[in-house]
Design a protein around this motif. Sequence first.
Motif, PDB file in Angstrom:
ATOM      1  N   UNK A 330       0.831  -1.212   0.000  1.00 17.25           N
ATOM      2  CA  UNK A 330       0.000   0.000   0.000  1.00 17.25           C
ATOM      3  C   UNK A 330       0.862   1.257   0.000  1.00 17.25           C
ATOM      4  N   UNK A 331       1.970   1.224   0.754  1.00 14.89           N
ATOM      5  CA  UNK A 331       2.855   2.385   0.780  1.00 14.89           C
ATOM      6  C   UNK A 331       3.419   2.666  -0.612  1.00 14.89           C
ATOM      7  N   UNK A 332       3.834   1.593  -1.311  1.00 13.09           N
ATOM      8  CA  UNK A 332       4.366   1.760  -2.666  1.00 13.09           C
ATOM      9  C   UNK A 332       3.282   2.242  -3.624  1.00 13.09           C
ATOM     10  N   UNK A 333       2.069   1.713  -3.469  1.00 14.55           N
ATOM     11  CA  UNK A 333       0.958   2.140  -4.324  1.00 14.55           C
ATOM     12  C   UNK A 333       0.618   3.603  -4.073  1.00 14.55           C
ATOM     13  N   UNK A 334       0.639   3.991  -2.815  1.00 14.38           N
ATOM     14  CA  UNK A 334       0.363   5.399  -2.475  1.00 14.38           C
ATOM     15  C   UNK A 334       1.376   6.317  -3.156  1.00 14.38           C
ATOM     16  N   UNK A 335       2.646   5.932  -3.125  1.00 12.52           N
ATOM     17  CA  UNK A 335       3.677   6.751  -3.777  1.00 12.52           C
ATOM     18  C   UNK A 335       3.466   6.780  -5.300  1.00 12.52           C
ATOM     19  N   UNK A 336       3.068   5.647  -5.857  1.00 18.65           N
ATOM     20  CA  UNK A 336       2.798   5.582  -7.290  1.00 18.65           C
ATOM     21  C   UNK A 336       1.663   6.531  -7.666  1.00 18.65           C
ATOM     22  N   UNK A 337       0.608   6.543  -6.856  1.00 20.32           N
ATOM     23  CA  UNK A 337      -0.534   7.436  -7.105  1.00 20.32           C
ATOM     24  C   UNK A 337      -0.099   8.898  -7.018  1.00 20.32           C
ATOM     25  N   UNK A 338       0.733   9.219  -6.006  1.00 14.42           N
ATOM     26  CA  UNK A 338       1.208  10.598  -5.847  1.00 14.42           C
ATOM     27  C   UNK A 338       2.039  11.027  -7.051  1.00 14.42           C
ATOM     28  N   UNK A 339       2.868  10.129  -7.564  1.00 17.73           N
ATOM     29  CA  UNK A 339       3.693  10.445  -8.728  1.00 17.73           C
ATOM     30  C   UNK A 339       2.825  10.701  -9.958  1.00 17.73           C
ATOM     31  N   UNK A 341      -0.289  11.767  -9.957  1.00 16.90           N
ATOM     32  CA  UNK A 341      -0.961  13.051  -9.763  1.00 16.90           C
ATOM     33  C   UNK A 341      -0.028  14.201 -10.117  1.00 16.90           C
ATOM     34  N   UNK A 342       1.197  14.126  -9.619  1.00 17.86           N
ATOM     35  CA  UNK A 342       2.162  15.196  -9.859  1.00 17.86           C
ATOM     36  C   UNK A 342       2.493  15.336 -11.339  1.00 17.86           C
ATOM     37  N   UNK A 343       2.512  14.208 -12.049  1.00 19.87           N
ATOM     38  CA  UNK A 343       2.830  14.232 -13.480  1.00 19.87           C
ATOM     39  C   UNK A 343       1.610  14.532 -14.336  1.00 19.87           C
ATOM     40  N   UNK A 344       0.440  14.680 -13.697  1.00 16.96           N
ATOM     41  CA  UNK A 344      -0.777  14.950 -14.442  1.00 16.96           C
ATOM     42  C   UNK A 344      -1.265  13.765 -15.250  1.00 16.96           C
ATOM     43  N   UNK A 345      -0.917  12.556 -14.820  1.00 20.47           N
ATOM     44  CA  UNK A 345      -1.317  11.343 -15.529  1.00 20.47           C
ATOM     45  C   UNK A 345      -2.638  10.814 -14.967  1.00 20.47           C
ATOM     46  N   UNK A 346      -3.395  10.072 -15.774  1.00 13.89           N
ATOM     47  CA  UNK A 346      -4.648   9.473 -15.263  1.00 13.89           C
ATOM     48  C   UNK A 346      -4.375   8.528 -14.107  1.00 13.89           C
ATOM     49  N   UNK A 347      -5.283   8.532 -13.135  1.00 23.65           N
ATOM     50  CA  UNK A 347      -5.129   7.628 -11.991  1.00 23.65           C
ATOM     51  C   UNK A 347      -5.681   6.259 -12.373  1.00 23.65           C
ATOM     52  N   UNK A 348      -4.876   5.489 -13.055  1.00 25.16           N
ATOM     53  CA  UNK A 348      -5.254   4.151 -13.485  1.00 25.16           C
ATOM     54  C   UNK A 348      -4.178   3.162 -13.060  1.00 25.16           C
TER      55      UNK A 348
END
Length: 357
Positions: A330-339, A341-348
């Motif tokens: 979950x910690x790794x997934x959370x960081x992936x989601x944050x990255x 968001x920051x890059x303006x990529x779809x949350x998929x």
Amino acid sequence: MKRCIAALAAVLLSGCATPVTEGPEVSIDARNEETRRQQEYVLAVRSEETARLLRIAEHVKAANVELCHRRALSIGAHFESIYDYAGQMRAAAKAVHGVSGKPQVTWLDERGPAAKAGLRMGDQLLAVNGSRVASGPKAGKSARGLLAAALHGSQNLQIQRGDQVFTFDIVGRQVCGYPFFIADSDDVNAFADGDRVVFMRGMMRFVKNDDELALIVGHELAHNVMGHIDKSKQNALWGALGGALIDIALAAGGINTGGDIAEAGAQAGALAHSPEFESEADYVGLYFAARAGYDVERSEEFWRRRAVDNPSSIRKTTTHPTSVKRFLTLAATRREIAERKEAGQPLLPRLKKDSPL
């Protein structure tokens, strides 16, 4: 014989120890009054739990509908009549919700289509798209059935509010087609069965806030969306077939297993990849919660708290991964989601070619 047994019981009970103090007497009226109060309190608390789960589940299902192959039309409202409650709780239901023999709004998503169209808590439903709602014990079921039958477009609801009758045209929204329920259990657990999601009351009390509840809602919804239940059934079938072949081979050699190996194969098959399915539900479920706007920061802390109740999960993998692996995933997934968001990529979530999404 019955008299003999009763006499023997009386003799045995006469030798039992008894209290040695004289406590205060409680009148029947006082007991009846407290019974009423506790029933109303129980219903009020449970209604709050149900409303909380339905609200968060509705938001998660609506935000992720494009990823769901099973969809339903929702207006963001739930209707019940007094007959939807057990007999001993009907008086409490009338006191807490004011319900009667007509189905009325007992839950309303403040951001949903029904609320935006003007429906209010307590509004009684008379008809849906011109079809009258049944009266009596089948009223609630009739209302929910008529609403569920409309899969597209606008729904015309005839509503009674006090002495006045109104009509509302409500355009429902598409959501993931899996209803959520609460079961009376103290277990800190929730499960998906391919058609619905069930939360135990123990889980509702364990989660700290709405963001954490959205994490579990997303996880269970992911089980259904990713087809994990059907995959487990398929694995069980293959395991049973493999075991049956061994049973047949042994039978040809004169050994009658009675189908035990086929049964064991089915059980082993059903559990095959179970930890991986749970990890996948953690991964996809966190995306589901984030896509619905919930805060996923520190979401992994849930598994440290769960380890307190089940320390063996820190090192032991069963049908679920260890709490350590779930925390780190979950910690790794959370960081992936944050990255993303920051890059303006779809949350998929990252998908393999054979993904059901």
